[in-house]
Design a protein around this motif. Structure first.
Motif, PDB file in Angstrom:
ATOM      1  N   PRO A   1       8.447  -5.773   9.098  1.00 55.04           N
ATOM      2  CA  PRO A   1       9.093  -4.459   8.950  1.00 55.04           C
ATOM      3  C   PRO A   1       8.622  -3.703   7.718  1.00 55.04           C
ATOM      4  CG  PRO A   1      10.648  -6.238   8.493  1.00 55.04           C
ATOM      5  CD  PRO A   1       9.427  -6.867   9.074  1.00 55.04           C
ATOM      6  N   SER A   2       8.615  -2.380   7.824  1.00 52.75           N
ATOM      7  CA  SER A   2       8.101  -1.529   6.749  1.00 52.75           C
ATOM      8  C   SER A   2       9.095  -1.344   5.617  1.00 52.75           C
ATOM      9  CB  SER A   2       7.715  -0.161   7.314  1.00 52.75           C
ATOM     10  OG  SER A   2       8.844   0.469   7.901  1.00 52.75           O
ATOM     11  N   ASN A   3      10.345  -1.765   5.792  1.00 53.14           N
ATOM     12  CA  ASN A   3      11.358  -1.526   4.763  1.00 53.14           C
ATOM     13  C   ASN A   3      11.929  -2.825   4.192  1.00 53.14           C
ATOM     14  OD1 ASN A   3      12.646  -2.024   7.316  1.00 53.14           O
ATOM     15  ND2 ASN A   3      14.583  -1.406   6.399  1.00 53.14           N
ATOM     16  N   THR A   4      11.174  -3.890   4.249  1.00 54.55           N
ATOM     17  CA  THR A   4      11.667  -5.156   3.724  1.00 54.55           C
ATOM     18  C   THR A   4      11.458  -5.257   2.214  1.00 54.55           C
ATOM     19  OG1 THR A   4      11.535  -7.565   3.979  1.00 54.55           O
ATOM     20  CG2 THR A   4       9.471  -6.332   4.085  1.00 54.55           C
ATOM     21  N   TYR A   5      12.058  -6.277   1.609  1.00 56.66           N
ATOM     22  CA  TYR A   5      11.789  -6.601   0.208  1.00 56.66           C
ATOM     23  C   TYR A   5      10.346  -7.110   0.116  1.00 56.66           C
ATOM     24  CZ  TYR A   5      12.264  -8.745  -4.405  1.00 56.66           C
ATOM     25  OH  TYR A   5      12.090  -9.087  -5.723  1.00 56.66           O
ATOM     26  N   ILE A   6       9.736  -6.922  -1.037  1.00 63.01           N
ATOM     27  CA  ILE A   6       8.309  -7.208  -1.200  1.00 63.01           C
ATOM     28  C   ILE A   6       7.954  -8.671  -0.931  1.00 63.01           C
ATOM     29  CG2 ILE A   6       8.432  -7.682  -3.678  1.00 63.01           C
ATOM     30  CD1 ILE A   6       5.738  -6.145  -3.934  1.00 63.01           C
TER      31      ILE A   6
ATOM     32  N   ILE B   1      20.630  -0.500  -5.647  1.00 63.63           N
ATOM     33  CA  ILE B   1      19.795   0.136  -4.626  1.00 63.63           C
ATOM     34  C   ILE B   1      18.901  -0.934  -4.010  1.00 63.63           C
ATOM     35  CG2 ILE B   1      17.973   1.827  -4.190  1.00 63.63           C
ATOM     36  CD1 ILE B   1      19.051   3.404  -6.622  1.00 63.63           C
ATOM     37  N   HIS B   2      18.974  -1.083  -2.701  1.00 65.93           N
ATOM     38  CA  HIS B   2      18.150  -2.061  -1.982  1.00 65.93           C
ATOM     39  C   HIS B   2      17.348  -1.362  -0.877  1.00 65.93           C
ATOM     40  CE1 HIS B   2      21.436  -4.592  -3.625  1.00 65.93           C
ATOM     41  NE2 HIS B   2      20.462  -5.482  -3.775  1.00 65.93           N
ATOM     42  N   TYR B   3      16.168  -0.829  -1.204  1.00 66.79           N
ATOM     43  CA  TYR B   3      15.403  -0.998  -2.444  1.00 66.79           C
ATOM     44  C   TYR B   3      14.843   0.361  -2.801  1.00 66.79           C
ATOM     45  CZ  TYR B   3      15.984  -5.815  -1.071  1.00 66.79           C
ATOM     46  OH  TYR B   3      16.538  -7.000  -0.700  1.00 66.79           O
ATOM     47  N   PRO B   4      14.575   0.647  -4.089  1.00 66.52           N
ATOM     48  CA  PRO B   4      14.158   2.001  -4.463  1.00 66.52           C
ATOM     49  C   PRO B   4      12.757   2.382  -4.010  1.00 66.52           C
ATOM     50  CG  PRO B   4      14.144   0.539  -6.374  1.00 66.52           C
ATOM     51  CD  PRO B   4      14.783  -0.218  -5.263  1.00 66.52           C
ATOM     52  N   ILE B   5      11.863   1.403  -3.824  1.00 63.54           N
ATOM     53  CA  ILE B   5      10.465   1.701  -3.482  1.00 63.54           C
ATOM     54  C   ILE B   5      10.056   0.875  -2.263  1.00 63.54           C
ATOM     55  CG2 ILE B   5       8.074   1.742  -4.310  1.00 63.54           C
ATOM     56  CD1 ILE B   5       9.190   1.744  -7.162  1.00 63.54           C
ATOM     57  N   PRO B   6       9.594   1.511  -1.189  1.00 57.67           N
ATOM     58  CA  PRO B   6       9.150   0.745  -0.015  1.00 57.67           C
ATOM     59  C   PRO B   6       7.847   0.006  -0.312  1.00 57.67           C
ATOM     60  CG  PRO B   6       8.725   3.080   0.299  1.00 57.67           C
ATOM     61  CD  PRO B   6       9.495   2.969  -0.976  1.00 57.67           C
ATOM     62  N   PRO B   7       7.556  -1.050   0.437  1.00 55.27           N
ATOM     63  CA  PRO B   7       6.370  -1.865   0.151  1.00 55.27           C
ATOM     64  C   PRO B   7       5.074  -1.079   0.077  1.00 55.27           C
ATOM     65  CG  PRO B   7       7.779  -3.009   1.711  1.00 55.27           C
ATOM     66  CD  PRO B   7       8.379  -1.649   1.512  1.00 55.27           C
ATOM     67  N   HIS B   8       4.872  -0.115   0.975  1.00 53.72           N
ATOM     68  CA  HIS B   8       3.589   0.582   1.011  1.00 53.72           C
ATOM     69  C   HIS B   8       3.381   1.511  -0.182  1.00 53.72           C
ATOM     70  CE1 HIS B   8       6.179   3.656   2.855  1.00 53.72           C
ATOM     71  NE2 HIS B   8       5.254   4.546   2.544  1.00 53.72           N
ATOM     72  N   LYS B   9       4.430   1.701  -1.002  1.00 57.66           N
ATOM     73  CA  LYS B   9       4.289   2.513  -2.209  1.00 57.66           C
ATOM     74  C   LYS B   9       4.298   1.664  -3.481  1.00 57.66           C
ATOM     75  CE  LYS B   9       5.678   7.051  -0.641  1.00 57.66           C
ATOM     76  NZ  LYS B   9       6.391   8.288  -1.022  1.00 57.66           N
ATOM     77  N   GLN B  10       4.332   0.362  -3.331  1.00 55.95           N
ATOM     78  CA  GLN B  10       4.261  -0.525  -4.489  1.00 55.95           C
ATOM     79  C   GLN B  10       2.820  -0.581  -4.998  1.00 55.95           C
ATOM     80  OE1 GLN B  10       6.685  -1.859  -6.076  1.00 55.95           O
ATOM     81  NE2 GLN B  10       8.431  -2.009  -4.667  1.00 55.95           N
ATOM     82  N   LEU B  11       2.658  -0.499  -6.303  1.00 55.17           N
ATOM     83  CA  LEU B  11       1.323  -0.527  -6.892  1.00 55.17           C
ATOM     84  C   LEU B  11       0.561  -1.777  -6.462  1.00 55.17           C
ATOM     85  CD1 LEU B  11      -0.764   0.652  -8.849  1.00 55.17           C
ATOM     86  CD2 LEU B  11       0.417  -0.540 -10.718  1.00 55.17           C
ATOM     87  N   ALA B  12       1.243  -2.914  -6.392  1.00 53.99           N
ATOM     88  CA  ALA B  12       0.592  -4.175  -6.046  1.00 53.99           C
ATOM     89  C   ALA B  12       0.045  -4.182  -4.622  1.00 53.99           C
ATOM     90  CB  ALA B  12       1.577  -5.334  -6.223  1.00 53.99           C
ATOM     91  N   LEU B  13       0.604  -3.344  -3.759  1.00 52.00           N
ATOM     92  CA  LEU B  13       0.258  -3.399  -2.339  1.00 52.00           C
ATOM     93  C   LEU B  13      -0.431  -2.146  -1.827  1.00 52.00           C
ATOM     94  CD1 LEU B  13       3.596  -4.921  -0.953  1.00 52.00           C
ATOM     95  CD2 LEU B  13       1.618  -6.122  -1.891  1.00 52.00           C
ATOM     96  N   ALA B  14      -0.589  -1.152  -2.688  1.00 50.20           N
ATOM     97  CA  ALA B  14      -1.063   0.152  -2.217  1.00 50.20           C
ATOM     98  C   ALA B  14      -2.405   0.075  -1.501  1.00 50.20           C
ATOM     99  CB  ALA B  14      -1.153   1.126  -3.389  1.00 50.20           C
ATOM    100  N   LYS B  15      -3.347  -0.687  -2.050  1.00 51.55           N
ATOM    101  CA  LYS B  15      -4.683  -0.752  -1.448  1.00 51.55           C
ATOM    102  C   LYS B  15      -4.660  -1.464  -0.095  1.00 51.55           C
ATOM    103  CE  LYS B  15      -7.359  -0.495  -5.715  1.00 51.55           C
ATOM    104  NZ  LYS B  15      -8.339  -1.164  -6.600  1.00 51.55           N
TER     105      LYS B  15
ATOM    106  N   GLY C   1       4.693   9.775   4.006  1.00 52.81           N
ATOM    107  CA  GLY C   1       4.677  10.047   5.428  1.00 52.81           C
ATOM    108  C   GLY C   1       4.070   8.966   6.292  1.00 52.81           C
ATOM    109  N   LEU C   2       3.531   7.901   5.675  1.00 50.70           N
ATOM    110  CA  LEU C   2       2.959   6.817   6.484  1.00 50.70           C
ATOM    111  C   LEU C   2       4.048   6.095   7.263  1.00 50.70           C
ATOM    112  CD1 LEU C   2       0.377   5.227   4.017  1.00 50.70           C
ATOM    113  CD2 LEU C   2      -0.122   6.554   6.067  1.00 50.70           C
ATOM    114  N   TYR C   3       5.182   5.870   6.598  1.00 53.82           N
ATOM    115  CA  TYR C   3       6.307   5.164   7.206  1.00 53.82           C
ATOM    116  C   TYR C   3       7.570   5.958   6.880  1.00 53.82           C
ATOM    117  CZ  TYR C   3       2.682   1.635   7.325  1.00 53.82           C
ATOM    118  OH  TYR C   3       1.493   0.983   7.536  1.00 53.82           O
ATOM    119  N   PRO C   4       7.786   7.053   7.598  1.00 51.21           N
ATOM    120  CA  PRO C   4       8.860   7.990   7.227  1.00 51.21           C
ATOM    121  C   PRO C   4      10.266   7.402   7.300  1.00 51.21           C
ATOM    122  CG  PRO C   4       7.900   8.575   9.355  1.00 51.21           C
ATOM    123  CD  PRO C   4       7.007   7.535   8.745  1.00 51.21           C
TER     124      PRO C   4
END
Length: 369
Positions: A81-86, A307-321, A332-335
């Motif tokens: 899922p696109s909205n899970t914890y990292i 807040i669970h969670y403030p930043i979705p995985p695809h916007k985390q610096l560690a995972l962006a690439k 807008g990738l995962y609205p």
């Protein structure tokens, strides 16, 4: 002040039993891979309806080891899922696999089964679902999709101890499934802790070896394993608290009902149970367009939230690439995930909270302008 969580108060009803259990361990002189772990593994497997439980060092390790068992070729894809914890995504990447994000339902916050099929490719090897906030995923269509496409199903049950889908506990649908016992969970240890559950003896036996440097006999190593063992102290604590898990879950359900009946519909409330869904309410998430202002308002009124969670995985610096098309923080990738992460606020729902605490939260929220 109404705290969001207080582990001292949460554990105080079990304090005497826990202290006795800890003293038993310290006096035994045996702290790793002993009787306390064996007992807890048997107890938790029986509680959850599994044949086997393998205690490990954390919920992340439980996910890593669940995938490691299969030794999938590097680069194979795992739907998640696109909205899970990292942690869920990290477990995939740490196995050299590619996470493929699928949007959730905006109403349940769990992965939308209808969207899984369109993400399946010739490289897909597994589907990893997450029972977020203590609500089970819609498992029947997910199991059907996995069976039809010969995919391994793994459940991340980190927030859903005792949750049921069609009267079956989560963690009994996949081939291999993971739990976390982080201290704030409904079943929480006194430190990091986790477990893998399965009905397959081959999976259980191999994961026991993988958690222990790839070994079942000291100094003889069959696999490239890791050091991830649930220690005797944590196992003893968990055995005590497991006796009260149903009581903890019932208390949280009573809190949920106060929120559900009393809270204004101006706030997007989580769905109640249904004929097939029995939640355990690890988190009580609401959504509001002015989430940050609402959080500040509640704090001024001496009510703490998270807040669970403030930043979705695809916007985390560690995972962006890995997760973004261009390696940048593209919106807008995962609205749906972005909507949830921008508006979600978790209200107090701990075992130590009283009905009066929760009614005060409701009253303060209902007059918010």
């Amino acid at each position: 002040m109404i705290e969001y969580e207080n582990l001292k108060r949460l554990n105080s009803p079990f304090q005497k039993e826990i202290e006795e259990a800890v003293l038993r361990v310290t006096r035994s002189g045996w702290f790793i891979l002993g009787k306390e772990l064996e007992n807890f593994e048997e107890e938790f497997a029986a509680f959850n309806g599994n044949k086997y439980c393998v205690g490990v060092a954390s919920g992340l390790d439980a996910l890593v080891l669940s995938l490691k068992y299969y030794d999938f070729p590097e680069g194979k894809e795992v739907i998640v899922p696109s909205n899970t914890y990292i942690a869920t995504v990290l477990s995939i990447m740490q196995n050299g696999l590619k996470p493929v994000l699928v949007e959730p339902s905006i109403d349940t916050y769990n992965i939308d089964p209808r969207k899984i099929r369109e993400k399946i490719t010739k490289n897909t090897c597994a589907v990893m679902v997450v029972h977020l906030y203590g609500r089970p995923c819609d498992m029947d269509p997910i199991v059907e999709i996995c069976n039809a496409n010969n995919l391994i199903l793994i459940e991340d049950c980190a927030q859903a101890h005792g949750a049921k889908y069609n009267q079956k506990n989560v963690g009994t649908f996949g081939q291999v499934n993971a739990f976390s016992f982080y201290p704030t969970k409904n079943l929480g240890a006194f430190g990091d802790a986790g477990a893998v559950v399965t009905d397959d003896p081959d999976i259980a036996n191999k994961i026991r070896k993988l958690r222990n440097y790839g070994s079942s006999i000291k100094y003889y190593n069959e696999f490239v394993g890791m050091n991830s063992r649930l220690d005797e102290m944590q196992a003893a604590v968990l055995s005590v608290k497991l006796k009260y898990l149903s009581q903890i879950n019932s208390h949280k359900k009573a809190i949920f009902e106060i929120y559900d009946k009393g809270l204004s519909n101006r706030f997007k409330k989580p769905l109640p149970d249904s004929e097939s869904i029995e939640q355990v309410h690890h988190i009580y998430p609401i959504r509001h367009s002015e989430r940050d202002k609402l959080k500040e308002y509640l704090l001024k009124n001496e009510i703490k939230t998270e807040i669970h969670y403030p930043i979705p995985p695809h916007k985390q610096l560690a995972l962006a690439k890995t997760l973004s098309n261009d390696g940048e923080f593209s919106s807008g990738l995962y609205p749906i995930a972005e909507e949830i992460h921008a508006t979600e606020l978790s209200l107090p729902i701990s075992y130590f909270h009283t009905k009066a605490d929760i009614k005060r939260v409701v009253d303060v929220l209902n007059v918010y302008q």
